[in-house]
Design a protein around this motif. Structure first.
Motif, short mmCIF file in Angstrom:
data_model
loop_
_atom_site.label_atom_id
_atom_site.label_comp_id
_atom_site.label_asym_id
_atom_site.label_seq_id
_atom_site.Cartn_x
_atom_site.Cartn_y
_atom_site.Cartn_z
N PRO A 299 4.33 -5.95 -9.90
CA PRO A 299 3.71 -6.96 -10.73
C PRO A 299 4.56 -7.10 -12.24
O PRO A 299 3.98 -6.88 -12.99
CB PRO A 299 2.30 -6.64 -10.96
CG PRO A 299 2.22 -5.31 -10.86
CD PRO A 299 3.24 -4.73 -10.06
N ALA A 300 5.68 -7.16 -12.01
CA ALA A 300 6.55 -7.25 -13.14
C ALA A 300 6.23 -8.06 -14.31
O ALA A 300 6.28 -7.55 -15.52
CB ALA A 300 8.21 -7.38 -12.77
N PRO A 301 5.83 -9.17 -14.29
CA PRO A 301 5.54 -10.10 -15.44
C PRO A 301 4.41 -9.31 -16.03
O PRO A 301 4.25 -9.31 -17.54
CB PRO A 301 5.25 -11.37 -14.86
CG PRO A 301 6.16 -11.53 -13.63
CD PRO A 301 5.81 -10.10 -13.13
N ALA A 302 3.19 -8.98 -15.32
CA ALA A 302 2.16 -8.50 -15.97
C ALA A 302 2.34 -7.35 -16.58
O ALA A 302 2.12 -6.97 -17.82
CB ALA A 302 1.14 -8.18 -14.75
N LEU A 303 3.64 -6.38 -16.25
CA LEU A 303 3.68 -5.03 -16.79
C LEU A 303 4.67 -5.37 -18.00
O LEU A 303 4.27 -4.68 -18.91
CB LEU A 303 4.49 -4.26 -15.84
CG LEU A 303 3.85 -3.55 -14.62
CD1 LEU A 303 4.79 -3.36 -13.61
CD2 LEU A 303 2.97 -2.54 -15.11
N LYS B 19 0.64 -1.16 -0.01
CA LYS B 19 0.03 -0.21 -0.07
C LYS B 19 0.91 1.24 0.04
O LYS B 19 1.25 1.98 0.94
CB LYS B 19 -1.01 0.08 1.20
CG LYS B 19 -1.93 -1.07 1.13
CD LYS B 19 -2.99 -1.00 2.09
CE LYS B 19 -4.12 -2.11 2.14
NZ LYS B 19 -4.81 -1.61 0.78
N GLU B 20 1.34 1.59 -1.19
CA GLU B 20 2.11 2.83 -1.46
C GLU B 20 1.78 3.91 -2.21
O GLU B 20 2.17 4.75 -2.54
CB GLU B 20 3.57 2.37 -2.12
CG GLU B 20 4.31 1.15 -1.27
CD GLU B 20 5.69 0.84 -1.88
OE1 GLU B 20 5.65 1.10 -2.95
OE2 GLU B 20 6.30 0.19 -0.99
N LEU C 131 10.48 -1.24 -11.76
CA LEU C 131 11.54 -0.92 -10.72
C LEU C 131 10.78 -0.59 -9.36
O LEU C 131 11.18 -1.02 -8.00
CB LEU C 131 12.24 0.20 -11.15
CG LEU C 131 13.28 -0.15 -12.24
CD1 LEU C 131 14.04 0.94 -12.63
CD2 LEU C 131 14.44 -1.06 -11.69
N SER C 132 9.60 0.29 -9.44
CA SER C 132 9.14 0.67 -8.12
C SER C 132 8.00 1.27 -8.22
O SER C 132 7.57 2.21 -9.30
CB SER C 132 10.29 1.77 -7.36
OG SER C 132 9.50 2.53 -6.36
N VAL C 133 7.07 0.86 -7.27
CA VAL C 133 5.65 1.60 -7.27
C VAL C 133 5.79 3.05 -6.68
O VAL C 133 5.00 4.01 -7.46
CB VAL C 133 4.72 0.98 -6.20
CG1 VAL C 133 3.56 1.91 -6.13
CG2 VAL C 133 4.39 -0.21 -6.97
N LYS C 134 6.72 3.38 -5.80
CA LYS C 134 6.95 4.62 -5.63
C LYS C 134 7.46 5.74 -6.70
O LYS C 134 7.10 6.81 -6.77
CB LYS C 134 7.82 4.77 -4.32
CG LYS C 134 7.12 4.36 -2.89
CD LYS C 134 8.24 4.60 -1.91
CE LYS C 134 7.34 4.25 -0.41
NZ LYS C 134 8.21 4.33 0.65
#
Length: 487
Positions: free
Chosen positions: A352-356, A29-30, A169-172
């Motif tokens: 979710p790297a694979p989905a992206l 939750k970011e 790499l990062s949600v943030k």
């Protein structure tokens, strides 16, 4: 499609043996309120408001009806988003329409939505936005002519790689990028709106006086004007795709909607008023890029800032599109409606790297054809069909899921109105100009039933065995693990 929910967590066990992970392996939750507003505003405001408000003017017939339709589209988008606020606080899972259709109508309807959206709507939309970015980014290097197609496509591909990398790499980091580019696009909108108000105060009101006199609007043209206006507002549902990553969703989801969409509505109306202070309706209809024409006439010698900020705007919109598209593929994979690897999460970065990456790969394929705008135009009726069905699901669950907690509860008439308008927008282009391509799109959507029957309903053994080694190798290559079960 791969139903092996008990898949061997090889990488996860290897990485965490002897030490405890600081975070559970699930999406974190970011995303706060500001980032939520930025996602809505940043995804809604793309290139449309800067390039082609002329479509609304063309079908509305005059300045007055055009401005009313822009405002009405904002009201309708707000009503739809409020329905989604009830659904999103009632069912706090990511995936937006997918999870709501799943809860109300069952697995098959949800699968057809994910099949259509993951395979066509999301990646083709991402491709179109990055192509718009590339055209404006390349334009200064080719004065007096259009940039070569090869150049724009290479730039679009580069933008895709960069955006997918940032989101992996990062949600943030992705949220920070979204916030920065949202501020940039609001800045140029403020410049255009303030310039318009200054011109109005100087008496530039010729095009706004008698604004309804030349209108020759018909029932069919109203529908087409709304269709084009609502296209510019598309993206009002984006925050529901990432509900699981939203801090305090019961507060922040409705707050972001209540702040974000009216803000976009005010921006759109003020920008259109500004355009009409310097252009007659005829001049606006002939302009290839309305905001650029406005900048050349009003902001010279700094008119170059308009195309520069359109580049920023389209890049931010593409980032938001990629961010949410990955979550839909992730949730579909988690429910067994897509290959299981799509539901895996980066062990180190919690994305979710694979989905992206999958969404980026499909988008890359859609850039290759000469013209993908035609494709998305034909499939846009499907998007409005699912909007209407989702609004209708709210009405259905008022009767079938009375036990669910509803922190936000909107008047059911909102859902009824959204359902009626959505289905009207599905039928309007087909009735106005019936073409065989709509049938092809419908056949493609329904063809998902074949895959559903084989891979989801029957769970055929050979498909499961074929996917097992592929999933394992991709898991090791990308260092991703299955998410932990949600409470």
């Amino acid at each position: 499609m791969d139903q092996d929910s008990g898949y061997n967590h090889t990488l996860q066990n290897g990485e965490t043996k002897g030490k405890k992970s600081a975070k559970v392996t699930m999406l974190q939750k970011e995303v706060g309120l500001l980032s939520g507003i930025s996602l809505i505003v940043g995804t809604m405001i793309g290139s449309g408001i800067f390039i082609s408000p002329k479509s609304v003017l063309l079908y509305s017939g005059a300045v007055g009806p055009s401005l009313l339709i822009w405002a009405a589209c904002g009201v309708l988008s707000t009503l739809g988003a409020l329905c989604y606020a009830e659904l999103g606080t009632m069912i706090t899972k990511s995936g937006a329409e997918y999870v709501y259709l799943f809860e109300s109508f069952g697995s098959i309807v949800a699968y057809l939505y994910s099949w259509t959206t993951v395979m066509v709507l999301k990646p083709s939309s991402f491709a179109i936005i990055t192509l718009s970015f590339a055209e404006y980014a390349a334009a200064p290097f080719f004065p007096g002519c259009s940039p070569p197609i090869l150049v724009t496509k290479c730039l679009a591909v580069a933008a895709m790689f960069l955006i997918v990398a940032v989101n992996c790499l990062s949600v943030k980091l992705a949220s920070y990028v979204q916030n920065v580019f949202t501020v940039a696009k609001l800045l140029i909108i403020a410049v255009i709106a303030v310039a318009g108000m200054v011109l109005l105060s100087q008496g530039k009101t010729e095009n706004l006086s008698n604004a309804f006199e030349t209108s020759s609007i018909s029932f069919g043209s109203i529908g087409l004007a709304f269709y084009n206006g609502l296209w510019a507002y598309d993206g009002w549902n984006q925050l529901n795709f990432i509900t699981e990553e939203l801090r305090d969703p019961y507060r922040n989801l409705p707050m972001a909607i209540i702040i974000g969409i009216p803000l976009v509505t005010v921006c759109y109306v003020l920008v259109n008023v500004a355009y009409f202070t310097v252009m007659t309706p005829s001049e606006l209809l002939l302009s290839p890029a309305v905001a650029v024409t406005f900048g050349d006439r009003v902001l010279y010698p700094v008119s170059w800032i308009v195309p520069l900020f359109v580049v920023f705007s389209t890049f931010g919109s593409a980032n938001g599109s990629c961010f949410t598209a990955g979550r839909l593929a992730y949730v579909s994979g988690r429910e067994g409606h897509m290959v299981k690897i799509l539901s895996f999460i980066s062990l180190k970065r919690f994305t979710p790297a694979p989905a992206l990456i999958f969404n980026g790969f499909l988008s890359l394929l859609y850039i290759l054809p000469t013209d993908i705008n035609t494709l998305i135009n034909y499939f846009s009726f499907a998007q409005w069909f699912f909007y209407g069905l989702t609004a209708f699901s709210l009405i259905v669950m008022r009767f079938t899921r009375k036990e669910l907690n509803r922190p936000v509860k909107v008047p059911v008439v909102f859902a009824g109105l959204m359902t009626l308008v959505s289905f009207y927008l599905v039928l309007a282009p087909i009735i106005d100009k019936p073409e065989i391509e709509y049938l092809y799109c419908t056949i493609f959507i329904l063809s998902g039933l074949i895959f559903y029957y084989i891979f989801v309903y029957k769970k055929v053994t050979w498909a499961h065995e074929m996917m097992r080694p592929i999933t394992m190798h991709l898991q090791l290559l990308m260092e991703v693990v299955p998410p932990e079960k949600m409470e």
